[in-house]
Each structure stands twice: as C-alpha cells, then as structure tokens.
Enzyme design. Structure first.
Site, PDB file in Angstrom:
ATOM      1  N   TYR A   1       0.831  -1.220   0.000  1.00  0.00           N
ATOM      2  CA  TYR A   1       0.000   0.000   0.000  1.00  0.00           C
ATOM      3  C   TYR A   1       0.859   1.261   0.000  1.00  0.00           C
ATOM      4  O   TYR A   1       0.459   2.277  -0.591  1.00  0.00           O
ATOM      5  CB  TYR A   1      -1.008  -0.029   1.165  1.00  0.00           C
TER       6      TYR A   1
ATOM      7  N   ARG B   1       1.651   2.045  -3.558  1.00  0.00           N
ATOM      8  CA  ARG B   1       0.470   2.579  -4.276  1.00  0.00           C
ATOM      9  C   ARG B   1       0.192   4.015  -3.827  1.00  0.00           C
ATOM     10  O   ARG B   1      -0.163   4.867  -4.629  1.00  0.00           O
ATOM     11  CB  ARG B   1      -0.745   1.682  -4.034  1.00  0.00           C
TER      12      ARG B   1
ATOM     13  N   HIS C   1     -14.751   0.903  -0.708  1.00  0.00           N
ATOM     14  CA  HIS C   1     -13.630   0.012  -0.382  1.00  0.00           C
ATOM     15  C   HIS C   1     -12.517   0.732   0.379  1.00  0.00           C
ATOM     16  O   HIS C   1     -11.393   0.250   0.423  1.00  0.00           O
ATOM     17  CB  HIS C   1     -13.065  -0.636  -1.660  1.00  0.00           C
TER      18      HIS C   1
ATOM     19  N   CYS D   1      -1.108   4.810  17.166  1.00  0.00           N
ATOM     20  CA  CYS D   1      -2.422   5.428  16.946  1.00  0.00           C
ATOM     21  C   CYS D   1      -2.515   6.681  17.809  1.00  0.00           C
ATOM     22  O   CYS D   1      -2.197   6.647  18.997  1.00  0.00           O
ATOM     23  CB  CYS D   1      -3.512   4.414  17.326  1.00  0.00           C
TER      24      CYS D   1
ATOM     25  N   ASN E   1     -17.861   0.893 -20.211  1.00  0.00           N
ATOM     26  CA  ASN E   1     -16.629   0.161 -19.885  1.00  0.00           C
ATOM     27  C   ASN E   1     -15.800  -0.025 -21.155  1.00  0.00           C
ATOM     28  O   ASN E   1     -16.289   0.187 -22.265  1.00  0.00           O
ATOM     29  CB  ASN E   1     -16.996  -1.207 -19.278  1.00  0.00           C
TER      30      ASN E   1
HETATM   31  N1  APR Z   1     -11.825   2.962 -19.549  1.00  0.00           N
HETATM   32  C1  APR Z   1     -12.892   2.207 -19.175  1.00  0.00           C
HETATM   33  N2  APR Z   1     -12.775   0.972 -18.656  1.00  0.00           N
HETATM   34  C2  APR Z   1     -11.539   0.469 -18.510  1.00  0.00           C
HETATM   35  C3  APR Z   1     -10.380   1.199 -18.881  1.00  0.00           C
HETATM   36  C4  APR Z   1     -10.562   2.493 -19.428  1.00  0.00           C
HETATM   37  N3  APR Z   1      -9.539   3.275 -19.806  1.00  0.00           N
HETATM   38  N4  APR Z   1      -9.303   0.428 -18.627  1.00  0.00           N
HETATM   39  C5  APR Z   1      -9.762  -0.720 -18.115  1.00  0.00           C
HETATM   40  N5  APR Z   1     -11.109  -0.697 -18.048  1.00  0.00           N
HETATM   41  C6  APR Z   1     -12.026  -1.735 -17.540  1.00  0.00           C
HETATM   42  C7  APR Z   1     -11.552  -3.153 -17.756  1.00  0.00           C
HETATM   43  O1  APR Z   1     -11.978  -3.623 -19.036  1.00  0.00           O
HETATM   44  C8  APR Z   1     -12.216  -3.901 -16.599  1.00  0.00           C
HETATM   45  O2  APR Z   1     -13.503  -4.368 -16.983  1.00  0.00           O
HETATM   46  O3  APR Z   1     -12.114  -1.584 -16.136  1.00  0.00           O
HETATM   47  C9  APR Z   1     -12.359  -2.829 -15.522  1.00  0.00           C
HETATM   48  C10 APR Z   1     -11.390  -2.976 -14.357  1.00  0.00           C
HETATM   49  O4  APR Z   1     -11.662  -4.168 -13.701  1.00  0.00           O
HETATM   50  P1  APR Z   1     -10.832  -4.657 -12.415  1.00  0.00           P
HETATM   51  O5  APR Z   1      -9.372  -4.581 -12.665  1.00  0.00           O
HETATM   52  O6  APR Z   1     -11.376  -5.978 -12.023  1.00  0.00           O
HETATM   53  O7  APR Z   1     -11.163  -3.533 -11.311  1.00  0.00           O
HETATM   54  P2  APR Z   1     -12.473  -3.369 -10.430  1.00  0.00           P
HETATM   55  O8  APR Z   1     -13.670  -3.883 -11.145  1.00  0.00           O
HETATM   56  O9  APR Z   1     -12.493  -1.974  -9.955  1.00  0.00           O
HETATM   57  O10 APR Z   1     -12.172  -4.314  -9.199  1.00  0.00           O
HETATM   58  C11 APR Z   1     -13.120  -4.383  -8.158  1.00  0.00           C
HETATM   59  O11 APR Z   1     -11.691  -5.784  -6.856  1.00  0.00           O
HETATM   60  O12 APR Z   1      -9.483  -6.155  -6.454  1.00  0.00           O
HETATM   61  C12 APR Z   1     -10.646  -5.684  -5.894  1.00  0.00           C
HETATM   62  O13 APR Z   1     -11.068  -4.151  -4.175  1.00  0.00           O
HETATM   63  C13 APR Z   1     -10.539  -4.230  -5.482  1.00  0.00           C
HETATM   64  O14 APR Z   1     -12.048  -2.399  -5.839  1.00  0.00           O
HETATM   65  C14 APR Z   1     -11.425  -3.510  -6.459  1.00  0.00           C
HETATM   66  C15 APR Z   1     -12.436  -4.584  -6.834  1.00  0.00           C
END
Ligand code: APR
Length: 248
Positions: A64, A67, A119, A146, A212
């Site tokens: 973390y 990040r 989250h 803390c 998406n």
């Molecule tokens: N514009 C739009 N969509 C995009 C882009 C972009 N430039 N780049 C990637 N994506 C899409 C991908 O196609 C995918 O469907 O965003 C999505 C990202 O998916 P994940 O990596 O699975 O992220 P997320 O859905 O936010 O994950 C949910 O999982 O790991 C845990 O807690 C973490 O909050 C996170 C949760």
C-alpha cells in the site's frame, strides 16, 4: 462520436454511479484484473486479506505504501471522466451520487461532492483497536502509534479487504432504492456486493447503463451498454444527459 440511443424523455433525477479501477486507468493507475494488472504481481490472499496482514504486516504495508506514493506523484491527476462527473454533480446538485470501489482520491480531487468510498481510501489509516481513522503518512509501518489509543502495531491501511464488509452499505442501498438511473463505469463486475448493484437498480425500475472498455462479467444485466475508454466515453455520456430536457 458515440450515439446514445436511450429512450429517455427527461433527464433522470436520482442517478447512482458506480466506478471501478477502469475510470482511473487513463490517470496512470493500474487496474486489478488486466494482463498487466495488480493481481498479476501480487497474491490477493497475501496483500488484501486480514489474514495476510496478520501473517506479514510489513509486506502489506509495502504494497500500500508503493500505491500511496504513486498516487501522490505529480503525473497522477483526475482525467476527463472524473472531471465530467464532478462538473455534472455540481450542475445537478443533490441528484448524483458516486459510489467508488477505488481507493485513490481522483474523484475527490476532481471535486465530486456526493461520494462514497465503499472500499476505503489509500490516503487514510485506521487503528484496528480503536477504529480511529487518520490521514496516512506517505510511508505507513508497524512502528507508528495510533493518535487515539497510543498503541503501536495497530495501524492498518483504511482499505476494505477481501472478507470484510464494504463501507456505507446502508446509504448505498438507500440511494439505489430510489434511483432512476444506475451507471457502472470501469469495473469488471467480479466483486460483490458492488457487482449486485445493477440487479438492485433493475428491480426498482431504474435505467441501467454500463460504460466500460469491454463487456464485464455482469454486462448482460444492463439495459444499455457502451464500450470505449472512460476518458472519452464518460464525458460524451454526461454531455448526452446534460442535453436531455429537465422534467417540469
Ligand atoms: N476505460 C474504461 N474501462 C476500462 C479502462 C478504461 N480506460 N481500462 C480498463 N477498463 C475496464 C476493464 O476492461 C475492466 O472491466 O475496467 C475494468 C477494471 O476491472 P478490475 O481490474 O477488475 O477492477 P475493479 O472492477 O475496480 O475491481 C473491483 O476488486 O481487487 C478488488 O477491491 C478491489 O475495488 C477492487 C475490486
């Protein structure tokens, strides 16, 4: 130029937007499940579970901290998708709620007024004993105490890990229960409860829209789906909403 062929006569008045890692991808933040995603280099059970933190807190803090440091670098800034949502939020005050799964602060920096970080937030730390939440230092480690209870080794990133309950769920379900539009942006639809929000919104008769890069795991549940990069697709969709007549 994308054409949005929704049969809406008027602009929706209660809009809930869910965002995921994809909305921040064009700001230089890695998503999780892509071929070059964070879960390619790190095991979820090591860095994103309470058990992983109990086993090796130093490893979790390193994950973390890296990040957090990246998020605070000069080249990570809100992109046109974050900005379009925030600007629309200001224009339709009180009618738009953004629920983000992202732990970055790009919606906040864009000026999003109504925002839930379901989250958690990378820039916050929480004491596992007192529950006290504070701003996280750039580098968080086990030696820090803390402010509230004075104990060390209790501060953890204020992040919801796998197996933990996301934040503000009552408020989110309340907003979904009276939504007339639900928009999901940049999420793969793999993680619940967020992946179930479209179904909730469909049940109350809301118009459900997926924006998406590609079809997600829950695409078939949405009434309308549009694909492209969030940085151009989201401003175009917001522009379409802005041009709809406001009901009298
Ligand atoms: N514009 C739009 N969509 C995009 C882009 C972009 N430039 N780049 C990637 N994506 C899409 C991908 O196609 C995918 O469907 O965003 C999505 C990202 O998916 P994940 O990596 O699975 O992220 P997320 O859905 O936010 O994950 C949910 O999982 O790991 C845990 O807690 C973490 O909050 C996170 C949760």
């Amino acid at each position: 130029m994308q054409h949005f062929d929704l049969p809406l006569k008027n602009r929706p008045k209660n809009i809930v937007v869910l965002t995921g890692a994809g909305i921040s991808q064009e700001s230089g933040i890695r998503t999780f499940r892509a071929a070059d995603g964070l879960w390619e280099d790190h095991r979820i059970e090591d860095v994103a579970t309470p058990e992983g933190f109990a086993r090796d807190p130093a490893l979790v803090h390193r994950f973390y901290n890296a990040r957090r440091q990246h998020l605070q670098s000069d080249d990570v800034v809100p992109n046109p998708a974050h900005l379009a949502l925030a600007e629309f939020d200001q224009a339709v005050s009180g009618q738009l709620l953004v629920v983000t799964q992202n732990v970055d602060d790009l919606h906040d920096r864009a000026g999003q007024a109504q925002l839930i970080h379901m989250h958690g937030e990378l820039l916050k730390a929480r004491c596992a004993v007192s529950g006290h939440v504070t701003r996280a230092p750039l580098v968080l480690d086990e030696s820090m105490k803390c402010d509230c209870c004075g104990l060390s080794e209790t501060l953890r990133p204020d992040i919801v890990w796998f197996g933990e309950m996301p934040m503000e769920m009552d408020r989110i379900y309340q907003a979904l229960s009276c939504a007339d539009m639900f928009i999901s942006i940049g999420t793969s639809g793999n993680v619940y409860p967020a992946a179930g929000f479209c179904r909730e919104a469909n049940q109350v008769g809301a118009c459900t829209v997926e924006l998406n890069l590609e079809p997600s795991s829950t695409s078939s549940e949405f009434q309308y789906t549009f694909y492209g990069p969030a940085g151009s697709l989201v401003p175009a969709f917001i522009d379409y909403l802005k041009r709809l007549p406001v009901a009298g």
